[in-house]
Each structure stands twice: as C-alpha cells, then as structure tokens.
Design an enzyme around this catalytic site. Sequence first.
Site, PDB file in Angstrom:
ATOM      1  N   LYS A  46       0.275 -32.699   3.494  1.00 47.15           N
ATOM      2  CA  LYS A  46      -0.650 -33.555   4.210  1.00 47.15           C
ATOM      3  C   LYS A  46      -0.078 -34.951   4.352  1.00 47.15           C
ATOM      4  O   LYS A  46      -0.532 -35.747   5.153  1.00 47.15           O
ATOM      5  CB  LYS A  46      -1.985 -33.652   3.428  1.00 47.15           C
ATOM      6  CG  LYS A  46      -2.609 -32.316   3.140  1.00 47.15           C
ATOM      7  CD  LYS A  46      -3.747 -32.473   2.116  1.00 47.15           C
ATOM      8  CE  LYS A  46      -4.262 -31.112   1.717  1.00 47.15           C
ATOM      9  NZ  LYS A  46      -5.031 -31.171   0.457  1.00 47.15           N
ATOM     10  N   GLU A 101       8.706 -36.577   7.850  1.00 46.93           N
ATOM     11  CA  GLU A 101       8.442 -36.505   6.407  1.00 46.93           C
ATOM     12  C   GLU A 101       7.823 -37.809   5.914  1.00 46.93           C
ATOM     13  O   GLU A 101       8.153 -38.879   6.425  1.00 46.93           O
ATOM     14  CB  GLU A 101       9.774 -36.307   5.658  1.00 46.93           C
ATOM     15  CG  GLU A 101      10.343 -34.918   5.773  1.00 46.93           C
ATOM     16  CD  GLU A 101       9.903 -34.029   4.622  1.00 46.93           C
ATOM     17  OE1 GLU A 101       8.862 -34.314   3.993  1.00 46.93           O
ATOM     18  OE2 GLU A 101      10.607 -33.058   4.357  1.00 46.93           O
ATOM     19  N   ASP A 102       6.991 -37.700   4.874  1.00 37.67           N
ATOM     20  CA  ASP A 102       6.475 -38.913   4.248  1.00 37.67           C
ATOM     21  C   ASP A 102       7.560 -39.576   3.395  1.00 37.67           C
ATOM     22  O   ASP A 102       7.799 -40.773   3.478  1.00 37.67           O
ATOM     23  CB  ASP A 102       5.205 -38.638   3.423  1.00 37.67           C
ATOM     24  CG  ASP A 102       5.369 -37.487   2.427  1.00 37.67           C
ATOM     25  OD1 ASP A 102       6.436 -36.829   2.394  1.00 37.67           O
ATOM     26  OD2 ASP A 102       4.404 -37.230   1.680  1.00 37.67           O
ATOM     27  N   ASP A 105      12.854 -37.564  -1.436  1.00 40.23           N
ATOM     28  CA  ASP A 105      13.085 -38.032  -2.803  1.00 40.23           C
ATOM     29  C   ASP A 105      14.311 -37.310  -3.359  1.00 40.23           C
ATOM     30  O   ASP A 105      15.438 -37.746  -3.133  1.00 40.23           O
ATOM     31  CB  ASP A 105      11.812 -37.760  -3.608  1.00 40.23           C
ATOM     32  CG  ASP A 105      11.869 -38.291  -5.017  1.00 40.23           C
ATOM     33  OD1 ASP A 105      12.534 -39.313  -5.238  1.00 40.23           O
ATOM     34  OD2 ASP A 105      11.240 -37.692  -5.916  1.00 40.23           O
ATOM     35  N   ASP A 161      -0.240 -39.598  -1.705  1.00 39.91           N
ATOM     36  CA  ASP A 161      -1.377 -39.520  -2.622  1.00 39.91           C
ATOM     37  C   ASP A 161      -0.975 -39.641  -4.086  1.00 39.91           C
ATOM     38  O   ASP A 161       0.190 -39.498  -4.456  1.00 39.91           O
ATOM     39  CB  ASP A 161      -2.089 -38.169  -2.460  1.00 39.91           C
ATOM     40  CG  ASP A 161      -1.276 -37.023  -3.080  1.00 39.91           C
ATOM     41  OD1 ASP A 161      -0.081 -36.894  -2.728  1.00 39.91           O
ATOM     42  OD2 ASP A 161      -1.815 -36.296  -3.934  1.00 39.91           O
TER      43      ASP A 161
HETATM   44  P1  5GP Z   1      11.610 -34.040  -2.777  1.00 39.04           P
HETATM   45  O1  5GP Z   1      11.605 -32.566  -2.533  1.00 39.04           O
HETATM   46  O2  5GP Z   1      12.447 -34.830  -1.797  1.00 39.04           O
HETATM   47  O3  5GP Z   1      11.950 -34.381  -4.201  1.00 39.04           O
HETATM   48  O4  5GP Z   1      10.125 -34.525  -2.710  1.00 39.04           O
HETATM   49  C1  5GP Z   1       9.417 -34.649  -1.584  1.00 39.04           C
HETATM   50  C2  5GP Z   1       7.934 -34.642  -1.892  1.00 39.04           C
HETATM   51  O5  5GP Z   1       7.621 -35.144  -3.220  1.00 39.04           O
HETATM   52  C3  5GP Z   1       7.231 -35.569  -0.947  1.00 39.04           C
HETATM   53  O6  5GP Z   1       6.924 -34.923   0.271  1.00 39.04           O
HETATM   54  C4  5GP Z   1       6.015 -35.984  -1.749  1.00 39.04           C
HETATM   55  O7  5GP Z   1       4.997 -35.017  -1.586  1.00 39.04           O
HETATM   56  C5  5GP Z   1       6.473 -35.964  -3.186  1.00 39.04           C
HETATM   57  N1  5GP Z   1       6.814 -37.322  -3.666  1.00 39.04           N
HETATM   58  C6  5GP Z   1       8.052 -37.754  -4.030  1.00 39.04           C
HETATM   59  N2  5GP Z   1       8.008 -39.047  -4.418  1.00 39.04           N
HETATM   60  C7  5GP Z   1       6.730 -39.453  -4.270  1.00 39.04           C
HETATM   61  C8  5GP Z   1       6.054 -40.728  -4.481  1.00 39.04           C
HETATM   62  O8  5GP Z   1       6.606 -41.751  -4.909  1.00 39.04           O
HETATM   63  N3  5GP Z   1       4.719 -40.735  -4.208  1.00 39.04           N
HETATM   64  C9  5GP Z   1       4.037 -39.642  -3.749  1.00 39.04           C
HETATM   65  N4  5GP Z   1       2.729 -39.802  -3.509  1.00 39.04           N
HETATM   66  N5  5GP Z   1       4.643 -38.452  -3.534  1.00 39.04           N
HETATM   67  C10 5GP Z   1       5.975 -38.360  -3.788  1.00 39.04           C
END
Ligand code: 5GP
Length: 177
Positions: A46, A101-102, A105, A161
């Site tokens: 979301k 993408e939001d 990470d 969130d």
């Molecule tokens: P990745 O797979 O790149 O480690 O993580 C991506 C997902 O982790 C994002 O789409 C998000 O849902 C969550 N995420 C990573 N860092 C944060 C953060 O600082 N705040 C929030 N709310 N979600 C995060």
Amino acid sequence: MNPPLPPGVEKVLFTEEQIRRRIAEVAAEVTEKYRGRNLKLIAVLKGSIFFLAALAREIEIPVKIDFLAISSFSSRGASGAVRIAKDLDESIDGEDVLLVEDIVDTGLTARYLLQTLAGRGPNSLSICTLLDRTSRRLVQVPVDFRCFEIPDRFVVGFGLDHKQLYRNLPVIAVMKP
Ligand code: 5GP
C-alpha cells in the site's frame, strides 16, 4: 502552520513543499524518458499509492496505472522472502513499465519484483522510488529514478506506515528509536 507530529514521531525529514518540488523534478525526467512510448506505472500496495498519485499527476504524457500487492515474511525485508499477494489486473507484454516504489531498502523486494515482471515480456522495465536507503542494500538493483536518499532511520508518512498507521502524514518523518 505545521500540524503537531503524532507521538512516536521524532522529526520531519522532508516537508510537504520539499516532497512536492522533488516529485515534480522526477516526473519531468520520467516525461522526457518516456515521451512517445506506452508508459505503465505499477505501484506496490500500500505504501506507494501516495507517491504514485503525486507522481502521475505531474507526468505530462498519457500513462496507464496498475497495482500489485506483496507480502514479506519479515519486516524491513530482513529475510527477503516475498510473494505476490495481489497480482496485476492486466498484461504488461510490450509495455514500458515503471515500477513505483515507496522505498528501496535492502533491495530484496525490488529485485524479486524486477525478476517476476521481467518474465512477462515488457518492452522495458525500470524503477522509480520515493526513498532510497543505499546504506542497507543487500543486493544491487538498478534504481533509475529516485526522489530522496535517506539515512538509516525508520521513516513514516507519505504512504509509509508504522503498524499500518501514519501513512496519511503529509510529510516524511523519522520515528523515535
Ligand atoms: P527492501 O525489500 O528493499 O528491504 O524493503 C522494502 C520494503 O520494506 C518497503 O517497501 C517498505 O514496505 C519496507 N520498509 C523499509 N524501510 C522502511 C522504513 O524506513 N519505513 C517504512 N515504513 N517501511 C520501510
């Protein structure tokens, strides 16, 4: 006047005005790259919907929009086990796809989505992220467009969130440790 921050939120990282301006700049880059092509924006539910809506409004060429939802089996992508919980409504065969993408990470979610979507025959496939935290990257993913690089702190707001809350904060803010 800035509304007070909710308890648990430490400080604002990016204001509404900073977010609006930066999204307009990135939307202009997207417009230039995809002019004359069949652009489809795919947002990951979301967290990305606020960014998608703001970005799409600033893009000056016609775009299609579709959504998918994923479930991760850990928070902050620690294990990297991801699967599609809601798939796209339409085919992306032959289309120029921009994955919206939001935050990228560790990169594990983005890598999984790129691999999955690449198998469906898009003409091109790129990533546009609101936030990028390269300091925590575990796998390399090509981030074609990004609005902000952020430090290693958990952030909320503008779609992101904490326990499903704070998505509607108009700013991007850091949570208290
Ligand atoms: P990745 O797979 O790149 O480690 O993580 C991506 C997902 O982790 C994002 O789409 C998000 O849902 C969550 N995420 C990573 N860092 C944060 C953060 O600082 N705040 C929030 N709310 N979600 C995060």
